[in-house]
Design a protein around this motif. Structure first.
Motif, PDB file in Angstrom:
ATOM      1  N   GLY A   1       0.797  -1.215   0.000  1.00  0.00           N
ATOM      2  CA  GLY A   1       0.000   0.000   0.000  1.00  0.00           C
ATOM      3  C   GLY A   1       0.829   1.265   0.000  1.00  0.00           C
ATOM      4  N   ALA A   2       1.970   1.213   0.688  1.00  0.00           N
ATOM      5  CA  ALA A   2       2.841   2.386   0.787  1.00  0.00           C
ATOM      6  C   ALA A   2       3.848   2.478  -0.358  1.00  0.00           C
ATOM      7  CB  ALA A   2       3.588   2.353   2.122  1.00  0.00           C
ATOM      8  N   THR A   3       3.875   1.470  -1.213  1.00  0.00           N
ATOM      9  CA  THR A   3       4.839   1.480  -2.331  1.00  0.00           C
ATOM     10  C   THR A   3       4.098   1.326  -3.669  1.00  0.00           C
ATOM     11  OG1 THR A   3       5.211  -0.908  -1.956  1.00  0.00           O
ATOM     12  CG2 THR A   3       6.755   0.634  -0.937  1.00  0.00           C
ATOM     13  N   GLY A   4       3.784   0.105  -4.053  1.00  0.00           N
ATOM     14  CA  GLY A   4       3.158  -0.125  -5.348  1.00  0.00           C
ATOM     15  C   GLY A   4       1.813   0.550  -5.515  1.00  0.00           C
ATOM     16  N   LEU A   5       0.920   0.390  -4.550  1.00  0.00           N
ATOM     17  CA  LEU A   5      -0.396   1.011  -4.636  1.00  0.00           C
ATOM     18  C   LEU A   5      -0.282   2.530  -4.651  1.00  0.00           C
ATOM     19  CD1 LEU A   5      -3.488   0.772  -4.667  1.00  0.00           C
ATOM     20  CD2 LEU A   5      -3.415   0.715  -2.161  1.00  0.00           C
ATOM     21  N   LYS A   6       0.617   3.061  -3.848  1.00  0.00           N
ATOM     22  CA  LYS A   6       0.806   4.517  -3.799  1.00  0.00           C
ATOM     23  C   LYS A   6       1.225   5.056  -5.162  1.00  0.00           C
ATOM     24  CE  LYS A   6       3.323   8.085  -1.191  1.00  0.00           C
ATOM     25  NZ  LYS A   6       4.262   8.315  -0.072  1.00  0.00           N
TER      26      LYS A   6
END
Length: 420
Positions: A321-326
């Motif tokens: 969530g904090a890397t790819g999704l962001k």
């Protein structure tokens, strides 16, 4: 279900052990905001914005406290007007007028949701939740939002977003409570609610100057580690206190909290180690908070083994969530409020529906019901947050500082102070 209002009972009916525990739990939850969250966020912003994010957190906590006194508590937990009681409470407890301690008659007010403690303690415990929730949103708009606009937004948001969702989920007559949605200590009310608000606010404000082009390096991860530790300890009051008594369920909630946080810290660390070849302190801190978020709705409903499973799942999910999704969402959510609180809250809420054990909490979970609660919270928070931000923009002439003041830093440009 009939509406439940505060009532007066003889002081001898109050349970001293429960009251002592709820007072202690309240202090722990307040510690989560001041100084826990303030330090956690301050370490992740740049040096020129450390004092600003601390000032924002402190001012928000003070503002929400008075709003809770004026009408927030009453609208969340008092019976609502006929025909609307499923959606919002009433003003019967405005100004905390029905929170009484009458020494002369020996009577004290209690709230039916926690009848063994004084209503003053119940109202204060719930206030500590109302305080930290809008403060979480600060992390999504850090380093670029005007102080006056932020306070106006968070004050309105606390009344028109946090309070209704709290009523839906925690008031017995709330529509999600009647549907059977399970949220022991705030997975939907606090974390999904704040996470979605942060994402919408980040989109509407736009990215920070230099985002994606320059390194926006954290100022002091020692602050962040200290803040994360205070959050972890304070979370014992957050979850354990939600049992409403000093009993076995409070104990299992606290045990599950510890297990979920530890599992998620290691899960995030492992995901980061595999993908980036380096385990970081920031990752460990973020993973621990992700586990605390995800176990929050489930802690009083699941077994310890399920708590570990929830933590392991949340650590990996929130890392994504904090890397790819962001990256996919293209939002400059400065301190990953949605990636940690939004994603973690969704994971925890849904897994509560799958893993709730009637032996622990007396109820079985429903994935479908939990999904309805998640979707309702996401939709309501998103629409209302956008509307409130637009209103603040129109009334105050803008939301964010100009590029020159942002480059100077909010410490100096908004508060006339700086870290030596």
């Amino acid at each position: 279900m009939p509406a439940l209002a505060a009532e007066q009972v003889p002081a001898a009916q109050i349970n001293a052990g429960d009251t002592a525990w709820l007072l202690s739990a309240t202090a722990l939850v307040l510690l989560m905001t001041l100084p826990g969250l303030a330090l956690f966020y301050a370490g992740m912003v740049r040096k020129k914005n450390i004092l600003a994010v601390m000032a924002q957190t402190l001012a928000c906590a003070a503002l929400v406290t008075l709003l809770w006194f004026v009408c927030g508590y009453s609208l969340a937990f008092e019976p609502g007007p006929a025909g609307l009681e499923r959606w919002i409470g009433g003003l019967g407890g405005a100004g905390l007028g029905n929170v009484l301690h009458d020494k002369a008659t020996g009577l004290v007010s209690v709230h039916p949701l926690m009848p063994s403690v004084p209503a003053a303690v119940f109202a204060l415990f719930q206030l500590s939740f109302a305080v930290i929730t809008p403060c979480l949103v600060i992390g999504a708009v850090a380093e670029r939002m005007r102080f006056a606009s932020l306070l106006a937004f968070l004050g309105l948001w606390s009344l028109f977003v946090y309070v209704p969702v709290a009523h839906w989920v925690w008031a017995p007559q709330g529509w999600l409570a009647q549907l059977g949605a399970l949220d022991f200590a705030g997975g939907t009310v606090v974390h999904i609610n704040a996470g979605v608000a942060g994402l919408v606010a980040a989109w509407m404000l736009g990215p920070r100057v230099g985002f994606g082009r320059a390194a926006l390096t954290p100022a002091n991860l020692a602050y962040t580690m200290t803040g994360a530790g205070l959050l972890w300890v304070g979370w014992m009051g957050f979850n354990g206190g939600s049992a409403g008594a000093a009993d076995g369920r409070a104990g299992i909630a606290m045990l599950n909290t510890q297990l979920g946080a530890a599992a998620a810290a290691l899960s995030w660390m492992a995901a980061e180690w595999v993908t980036r070849r380096t385990p970081t302190l920031l990752g460990l801190c973020s993973g621990a908070v992700a586990g605390l978020v995800a176990i929050t709705p489930a802690c009083g409903f699941v077994t310890p083994a399920s708590a570990v499973l929830i933590g392991l799942t949340a650590g990996a999910a929130c890392y994504w969530g904090a890397t790819g999704l962001k990256r996919w969402l293209r939002a400059d959510d400065s301190l990953d409020v949605f990636g940690v609180h939004g994603v973690g809250g969704i994971v925890g809420a849904l897994l509560t529906g799958l893993l709730a054990d009637p032996r622990v909490g007396g109820v079985a979970g429903s994935l479908g019901t939990q999904a309805v609660a998640v979707l309702a919270t996401v939709a309501f928070s998103a629409v209302m947050t956008a509307g409130i931000l637009l209103l603040v923009y129109l009334l105050l002439g803008g939301l964010r500082v100009d590029a020159a003041r942002e480059q100077q830093g909010l410490d100096l440009s908004q508060h006339g102070e700086q870290v030596a």
